[in-house]
Design an enzyme around this catalytic site. Structure first.
Site, PDB file in Angstrom:
ATOM      1  N   LEU A 111      -5.537  11.012  -6.170  1.00  0.00           N
ATOM      2  CA  LEU A 111      -4.021  10.660  -5.543  1.00  0.00           C
ATOM      3  C   LEU A 111      -3.601  11.751  -4.863  1.00  0.00           C
ATOM      4  CD1 LEU A 111      -2.365   8.830  -8.607  1.00  0.00           C
ATOM      5  CD2 LEU A 111      -2.919   7.915  -6.514  1.00  0.00           C
ATOM      6  N   ARG A 113      -2.314  10.862  -1.355  1.00  0.00           N
ATOM      7  CA  ARG A 113      -0.803  11.025  -0.988  1.00  0.00           C
ATOM      8  C   ARG A 113      -0.612  11.946   0.323  1.00  0.00           C
ATOM      9  NH1 ARG A 113       0.754  12.030  -7.331  1.00  0.00           N
ATOM     10  NH2 ARG A 113       1.142   9.816  -7.686  1.00  0.00           N
ATOM     11  N   VAL A 119       3.503   2.542  -2.665  1.00  0.00           N
ATOM     12  CA  VAL A 119       2.292   2.813  -2.868  1.00  0.00           C
ATOM     13  C   VAL A 119       2.095   4.291  -3.303  1.00  0.00           C
ATOM     14  CG1 VAL A 119       1.043   0.899  -1.882  1.00  0.00           C
ATOM     15  CG2 VAL A 119       1.438   2.891  -0.750  1.00  0.00           C
ATOM     16  N   GLU A 120       0.679   4.638  -4.112  1.00  0.00           N
ATOM     17  CA  GLU A 120       0.273   5.920  -4.174  1.00  0.00           C
ATOM     18  C   GLU A 120       1.496   6.716  -5.031  1.00  0.00           C
ATOM     19  OE1 GLU A 120      -2.383   6.997  -3.794  1.00  0.00           O
ATOM     20  OE2 GLU A 120      -3.270   6.304  -1.954  1.00  0.00           O
ATOM     21  N   GLY A 121       2.243   5.785  -5.891  1.00  0.00           N
ATOM     22  CA  GLY A 121       3.341   6.201  -6.688  1.00  0.00           C
ATOM     23  C   GLY A 121       4.463   6.057  -6.305  1.00  0.00           C
TER      24      GLY A 121
END
Length: 524
Positions: A148, A152, A272-274
């Site tokens: 991640l 990110r 997305v990605e957190g």
């Protein structure tokens, strides 16, 4: 590359470099931001040769095309420290030709990023060879979270590219589109948007390149920095692209001018990605962890505990009051919280002389941020754990300070290299405007820590929840994994969605609309 054994690298890297796509299988129907909540499970076979894998994955990008899958699964393991068994996440390398792997949904139609197709994959008693263990048993979250960090940054780079193009395209439009006998660029309302776009893209670029530099030199524990880059770039990038859409007006909304695709594609990046809201709480909690623990230790040593008797409280407080190490930390904190005596602002020393005013402004903002973190902890007490609106304000401020630090560093670099010309002049003006914009946002957030609409917000939210609870589920879409309402909602419409060749929907339309099969086109 990050976690594979030498044998795994020799086997799989040439494949994913030249022959096949790879897919990352983390999310599930009931697992989004809660990465540790995996329901897919694996267990070692009795002969120790295989991991038996069962479960389902969702949102696997390119999953239907991939030749290699990285799958996260819960595994029951003994904790060597406690001797007790507990669930940990393990990462496995899976290939779609293994028996029991079923890609049962090959494409989901999306509003944007239509160049990627999301698959749903089911694993039923899949025998994964033990040599396909990626890294170590129970260390799958290390793999996922490290990946991640990279995701990110690549996400932020994509947003920066889209935002930069949108800024340039809409600015060119403003220079050449005339209304009321003048170009749009002559109007201050448009100039305000152009300046904002230039400032925010400059801040995004500076932050992104600083964080990717940390990745390249393999700095450890940079999840705060990558999370901040993701949230800042996705939010500011969206603001830039949306301002560009406003400048181009109705023409910006038309597909032929391409901006609407950029607009659609980049809306996903705050999710997305957190999800940004989750990242804000993470940045607040993890970023403030050391200071919070120090304050808590002082409170536990010297504060009144309602669960203790007066005698017990007095004994503990008096005993700790003569601890010199504790007092060295407690007295400055008490002076700051109760008398308003703040520690000195940090000194930013190594900076180009012409940037001294901005370095001093940044130092004062850092001092102010630290002070208000302590004050908020005092005001909210234990309730701060659930006060996500308050957490977000300080998390945003921390990200703004990071952006300003990166921008100051980048401008210092340019000046020391002797940069000049119109591109540098744009950057210098954007840098100065970025400081003004973000300082205003920081001060607004600090003001909102004390004077805000949080109480009425909570009441309005509860009242709305009670009202919507009276509406019949059958009229609305309900999440497929809902523990309280699964199967009671409005049926999801999927008939229009194209799947890959070999399924009953033969061709893929870019907008998800029905398209003719190749045979029908041939006949025509």
């Amino acid at each position: 590359m990050l976690f594979g054994t030498e044998e795994q690298k020799r086997k799989y890297l040439p494949i994913v470099a030249r022959e096949k796509l790879a897919a990352f299988c983390l999310s599930e129907p009931n697992v989004g931001s809660d990465a540790a909540g995996q329901q897919t499970r694996c267990e070692l076979s009795e002969d120790g040769q295989y991991y038996i894998l069962n479960g389902e994955k969702k949102w696997s990008t390119s999953g239907a095309l991939a030749g290699v899958l990285t799958v996260m699964a819960k595994q029951r393991l003994k904790n060597p420290k406690t001797g007790k068994e507990e669930d940990r996440v393990t990462a496995l390398i899976v290939t779609p030709d293994m028996e029991g792997v079923d890609v049962f949904e090959k494409n989901r139609s999306k509003a944007g990023i239509r160049g990627t197709w999301q698959a749903r994959i089911r694993f039923t008693n899949v025998k994964v060879p033990r040599e396909n263990l990626l890294y170590k048993e129970g260390k799958g979250l290390n793999v996922a979270l490290s990946c991640l960090n990279y995701g990110r940054c690549t996400l932020s780079a994509g947003v920066l590219g889209g935002a930069t193009w949108a800024m340039e395209q809409s600015t060119k439009w403003a220079q050449t589109r005339y209304q009321f006998g003048r170009p749009l660029a002559d109007f201050e309302a448009v100039q305000q948007k152009i300046a904002k776009m230039a400032a925010l893209t400059y801040g995004m670029r500076a932050m992104l390149y600083m964080v990717t530099g940390m990745l390249d030199r393999q700095d450890k524990d940079i999840m705060i920095e990558t999370a901040a880059a993701k949230v800042f770039c996705s939010q500011m990038g969206w603001e830039v692209i949306d301002e560009a859409m406003q400048i181009m007006g109705g023409e910006g909304y038309m597909t032929e001018n391409e901006l609407e695709r950029v607009w659609r594609d980049h809306r996903i990046h705050r999710i997305v990605e957190g999800a940004n809201e989750v990242m804000q709480s993470y940045i607040f909690a993890y970023g403030g962890k050391q200071l919070a623990e120090q304050m808590l230790a002082i409170k536990q040593a010297l504060g009144w505990d309602r669960d203790q008797s007066p005698v017990e409280n007095l004994q503990r407080i008096v005993s700790n009051a003569f601890n010199p190490r504790l007092l060295k930390r407690a007295l400055p904190l008490a002076a700051e919280l109760f008398l308003g005596i703040r520690p000195e602002a940090p000194r930013i020393r190594r900076v180009h002389p012409s940037l001294r005013p901005w370095a001093d402004r940044l130092a004062r903002l850092v001092q102010q941020h630290s002070h208000y973190f302590k004050l908020l902890s005092k005001w909210e007490g234990d309730a701060i754990v659930t006060r996500q609106a308050q957490q977000a304000r300080l998390a945003d401020n921390a990200m703004y300070l990071f952006a300003l630090s990166a921008a100051l560093s980048d401008m210092d670099r340019q000046l020391r290299k002797g940069a000049s010309g119109v591109a540098f002049e744009k950057d210098r003006a954007a840098f100065e405007h970025l400081f003004d914009l973000l300082e205003i946002r920081i001060q607004q957030n600090l003001g909102l820590l004390r004077r805000n609409a949080d109480e009425s917000m909570r009441r309005a939210a509860q009242a709305t929840l009670r009202y919507v609870d009276t509406l019949p589920n059958r009229d609305y879409y309900i999440h497929e994994a809902s523990p309280v309402a699964k199967g009671t909602g409005k049926p999801v419409q999927k008939e229009h969605i194209k799947q890959f060749p070999g399924d009953r929907y033969v061709t893929a339309g870019g907008d998800g609309a029905p398209a003719e099969s190749s045979a029908a086109r041939s006949e025509a």
